[in-house]
Enzyme design. Structure first.
Site, PDB file in Angstrom:
ATOM      1  N   GLY A 102       0.802  -1.222   0.000  1.00 38.74           N
ATOM      2  CA  GLY A 102       0.000   0.000   0.000  1.00 38.74           C
ATOM      3  C   GLY A 102       0.833   1.270   0.000  1.00 38.74           C
ATOM      4  O   GLY A 102       0.467   2.269  -0.636  1.00 38.74           O
ATOM      5  N   ASN A 103       1.975   1.233   0.694  1.00 35.58           N
ATOM      6  CA  ASN A 103       2.782   2.458   0.808  1.00 35.58           C
ATOM      7  C   ASN A 103       3.473   2.825  -0.507  1.00 35.58           C
ATOM      8  O   ASN A 103       4.011   3.924  -0.631  1.00 35.58           O
ATOM      9  CB  ASN A 103       3.814   2.322   1.934  1.00 35.58           C
ATOM     10  CG  ASN A 103       4.902   1.319   1.617  1.00 35.58           C
ATOM     11  OD1 ASN A 103       4.639   0.267   1.036  1.00 35.58           O
ATOM     12  ND2 ASN A 103       6.128   1.633   1.979  1.00 35.58           N
TER      13      ASN A 103
ATOM     14  N   LYS B 219     -12.988 -10.074   5.275  1.00 36.34           N
ATOM     15  CA  LYS B 219     -12.486  -8.772   4.804  1.00 36.34           C
ATOM     16  C   LYS B 219     -13.604  -7.739   4.724  1.00 36.34           C
ATOM     17  O   LYS B 219     -14.489  -7.855   3.879  1.00 36.34           O
ATOM     18  CB  LYS B 219     -11.873  -8.924   3.408  1.00 36.34           C
ATOM     19  CG  LYS B 219     -10.535  -9.602   3.393  1.00 36.34           C
ATOM     20  CD  LYS B 219      -9.452  -8.565   3.240  1.00 36.34           C
ATOM     21  CE  LYS B 219      -8.074  -9.228   3.282  1.00 36.34           C
ATOM     22  NZ  LYS B 219      -7.007  -8.284   3.510  1.00 36.34           N
TER      23      LYS B 219
ATOM     24  N   LYS C  53      -2.789  -9.957  -2.446  1.00 33.25           N
ATOM     25  CA  LYS C  53      -1.843  -9.703  -3.541  1.00 33.25           C
ATOM     26  C   LYS C  53      -0.512 -10.427  -3.338  1.00 33.25           C
ATOM     27  O   LYS C  53       0.167 -10.758  -4.316  1.00 33.25           O
ATOM     28  CB  LYS C  53      -1.613  -8.206  -3.758  1.00 33.25           C
ATOM     29  CG  LYS C  53      -0.947  -7.460  -2.608  1.00 33.25           C
ATOM     30  CD  LYS C  53       0.423  -6.972  -2.952  1.00 33.25           C
ATOM     31  CE  LYS C  53       1.131  -6.290  -1.816  1.00 33.25           C
ATOM     32  NZ  LYS C  53       0.824  -6.586  -0.426  1.00 33.25           N
TER      33      LYS C  53
ATOM     34  N   LYS D 206       2.601 -12.356   3.835  1.00 37.07           N
ATOM     35  CA  LYS D 206       3.879 -12.195   3.129  1.00 37.07           C
ATOM     36  C   LYS D 206       4.804 -13.361   3.447  1.00 37.07           C
ATOM     37  O   LYS D 206       5.455 -13.927   2.568  1.00 37.07           O
ATOM     38  CB  LYS D 206       4.549 -10.864   3.516  1.00 37.07           C
ATOM     39  CG  LYS D 206       3.715  -9.660   3.134  1.00 37.07           C
ATOM     40  CD  LYS D 206       4.405  -8.358   3.490  1.00 37.07           C
ATOM     41  CE  LYS D 206       3.406  -7.246   3.650  1.00 37.07           C
ATOM     42  NZ  LYS D 206       2.407  -7.151   2.581  1.00 37.07           N
TER      43      LYS D 206
HETATM   44  P1  ADP Z   1       1.331  -3.971   2.529  1.00 36.47           P
HETATM   45  O1  ADP Z   1       0.418  -2.875   2.151  1.00 36.47           O
HETATM   46  O2  ADP Z   1       2.728  -3.800   2.056  1.00 36.47           O
HETATM   47  O3  ADP Z   1       0.779  -5.330   2.225  1.00 36.47           O
HETATM   48  P2  ADP Z   1       0.760  -4.372   5.341  1.00 36.47           P
HETATM   49  O4  ADP Z   1       0.449  -3.200   6.194  1.00 36.47           O
HETATM   50  O5  ADP Z   1      -0.345  -5.277   4.946  1.00 36.47           O
HETATM   51  O6  ADP Z   1       1.521  -3.814   4.088  1.00 36.47           O
HETATM   52  O7  ADP Z   1       1.897  -5.257   6.027  1.00 36.47           O
HETATM   53  C1  ADP Z   1       3.132  -4.701   6.433  1.00 36.47           C
HETATM   54  C2  ADP Z   1       3.083  -4.323   7.896  1.00 36.47           C
HETATM   55  O8  ADP Z   1       3.023  -5.474   8.712  1.00 36.47           O
HETATM   56  C3  ADP Z   1       4.294  -3.613   8.437  1.00 36.47           C
HETATM   57  O9  ADP Z   1       4.282  -2.248   8.108  1.00 36.47           O
HETATM   58  C4  ADP Z   1       4.169  -3.860   9.949  1.00 36.47           C
HETATM   59  O10 ADP Z   1       3.502  -2.782  10.566  1.00 36.47           O
HETATM   60  C5  ADP Z   1       3.267  -5.074  10.044  1.00 36.47           C
HETATM   61  N1  ADP Z   1       3.824  -6.235  10.768  1.00 36.47           N
HETATM   62  C6  ADP Z   1       3.064  -7.104  11.468  1.00 36.47           C
HETATM   63  N2  ADP Z   1       3.816  -8.067  11.994  1.00 36.47           N
HETATM   64  C7  ADP Z   1       5.105  -7.815  11.634  1.00 36.47           C
HETATM   65  C8  ADP Z   1       6.341  -8.471  11.884  1.00 36.47           C
HETATM   66  N3  ADP Z   1       6.411  -9.582  12.618  1.00 36.47           N
HETATM   67  N4  ADP Z   1       7.469  -7.934  11.360  1.00 36.47           N
HETATM   68  C9  ADP Z   1       7.406  -6.809  10.617  1.00 36.47           C
HETATM   69  N5  ADP Z   1       6.261  -6.143  10.344  1.00 36.47           N
HETATM   70  C10 ADP Z   1       5.113  -6.629  10.848  1.00 36.47           C
HETATM   71 MG    MG Z   2      -1.171  -6.056   3.040  1.00 38.75          MG
END
Ligand code: ADP
Ligand code: MG
Length: 314
Positions: free
Chosen positions: A11-12, A129, A213, A275
Site C-alpha cells: 500500500g505504501n 475482509k 496480492k 507475506k
Molecule cells: P502492505 O500494504 O505492504 O501489504 P501491510 O500493512 O499489509 O503492508 O503489512 C506490512 C506491515 O506489517 C508492516 O508495516 C508492519 O507494521 C506489520 N507487521 C506485522 N507483523 C510484523 C512483523 N512480525 N514484522 C514486521 N512487520 C510486521
Molecule cells: Mg497487506
C-alpha cells in the site's frame, strides 16, 4: 540470462499516510515508487509488477454506494477491475518516464487480470475482509435479505459488508503475461487479481472476494518461473516480537524457522503473515530460489543480498 523477478508492491508504494487519498497524491507517490523500479530494471533484472488495491477499491465501491440514487453501483469484481485500471495507468505513466530518463525504452503495459478461485475454498464459509460503506443495523439487515451480503458489526463503528479472502488457484491471463514478458514490463494481478469462479459450462463469473496480492504475486512468480519473489512493504525486515522491546529483525528465514515463528504468532494476521506464507510457498516449491521481504527504498540492497528478510528452503 537476466534474473527474473516478480515484485509485489504494498500500500505504501501507492499512497502516503501524510497526504489525502486523491488521484493526484497517488500519482506523486507512484512516481517515487517507479524511480526504484526503474533502477531495478536498469540493473538488468527482468520484472513484472503486482500491486495492492485495498484502499483504492474500497473508495471506488464507496463512491458507487454513495451515489446509488443517481447511477447503479458497480459490483465488487468490476470495482476491482476499475482499480487495476487506474493504478496500472499511473504506474504505466510514471514508470515509462523513470525508465526513459535512464535511457531504457522498455514498454510498460498493465493487464486487467482475472484470477480463478475455488468456490469450495473454506474462506467462503468465513468471510473476514470488510469492504465499502458503514450501515446502520436496519439497512444492514435489508442488504442481507435483498442482496445476500454478509454483514458484520465493525468495531462499534457500524455494519459493513465482509467478503472472503480465498487462495488464488490460476491466473486466467497467464498466457498473455508470458507472451508479454520478453518484450515489456507487465503490471498484472493488481489487487491480487479480479477473483473469478469457473462455471461447469466454462464461463467465468466475477466473485465478491479479495485475493491477497502477496499470494497472487507468489503464484505469478511460480508461473513465470521467476528467480526471486520480491515483496516490498513498509518495513525493511520482518521481525519476531514485532513492536516489543525485544523485537528482533530477521535477516534469513529457513522454512523450518518461518513455520515455527508463524506458529508462535509473530506475524500480523492481515499484514506480515500473508507475506511470510507467500515467501514460504515460493521457497518450498522452488528450493534454491529466494523470496525477499523488504522496504521499497531498500529493494536494490536487498536484491544484492545486503538487507531484507530472505526466505529460502533451508
Ligand atoms: P502492505 O500494504 O505492504 O501489504 P501491510 O500493512 O499489509 O503492508 O503489512 C506490512 C506491515 O506489517 C508492516 O508495516 C508492519 O507494521 C506489520 N507487521 C506485522 N507483523 C510484523 C512483523 N512480525 N514484522 C514486521 N512487520 C510486521
Ligand atoms: Mg497487506
Amino acid at each position: 540470462m537476466p534474473e527474473k523477478i516478480v515484485i509485489a508492491l504494498g500500500g505504501n508504494a501507492l499512497q502516503s499516510k501524510n497526504s489525502p487519498p486523491t488521484a493526484e497524491a497517488q500519482l506523486e507517490v507512484v512516481r517515487k515508487t517507479c524511480e526504484h523500479i526503474a533502477e531495478i530494471s536498469r540493473r538488468g533484472y527482468e520484472l513484472a509488477i503486482v500491486h495492492g488495491n485495498g484502499p483504492q477499491v474500497g473508495r471506488i465501491l464507496l463512491a458507487g454506494e454513495t451515489a446509488r440514487d443517481v447511477v447503479p453501483p458497480m459490483p465488487f469484481d468490476v470495482c476491482g477491475a476499475m482499480s487495476q485500471g487506474y493504478i496500472g495507468y499511473h504506474i504505466q505513466q510514471a514508470l515509462r518516464y523513470a525508465l526513459s530518463v535512464r535511457g531504457r525504452n522498455v514498454p510498460v503495459v498493465s493487464l486487467t487480470t482475472q484470477v480463478v478461485v475455488d468456490r469450495r475454498d473454506p474462506a467462503f464459509q468465513n468471510p473476514t475482509k470488510p469492504i465499502g460503506a458503514f450501515y446502520n443495523a436496519e439497512d444492514a439487515r435489508k442488504l442481507e435479505l435483498d442482496k445476500g451480503y454478509v454483514m458484520r458489526e465493525d468495531a462499534g463503528r457500524g455494519w459493513r459488508r465482509v467478503v472472503a479472502s480465498p487462495l488464488p488457484q490460476k491466473i486466467v491471463e497467464i498466457g498473455s503475461i508470458r507472451l508479454l514478458w520478453d518484450h515489456a514490463i507487465v503490471i498484472t494481478c493488481g489487487g491480487g487479481g479480479v477473483p473469478v469462479a469457473e462455471n461447469p459450462d466454462g464461463t467465468l463469473e466475477g466473485m465478491a472476494a479479495v485475493i491477497d496480492k502477496d499470494f497472487a504475486a507468489e503464484l505469478l512468480a511460480e508461473e513465470v518461473n521467476a528467480d526471486a519473489l520480491l515483496i516490498l512493504t513498509e518495513v525493511e525486515k520482518a521481525a519476531i516480537h514485532f513492536g516489543q522491546p525485544n523485537q528482533q529483525d530477521l535477516d534469513h528465514l529457513s522454512l523450518a524457522d518461518a513455520a515455527r515463528y508463524l506458529e508462535e504468532g509473530h506475524f500480523g494476521a492481515g499484514s506480515m503473515r500473508p507475506k511470510i506464507e507467500a515467501a514460504m510457498r515460493f521457497a518450498r516449491n522452488y528450493p534454491g530460489r529466494r523470496a525477499i521481504i523488504t522496504s521499497l527504498d531498500k529493494c536494490l540492497d536487498a536484491l544484492e543480498g545486503k538487507t531484507g528478510t530472505v526466505v529460502t528452503f533451508s
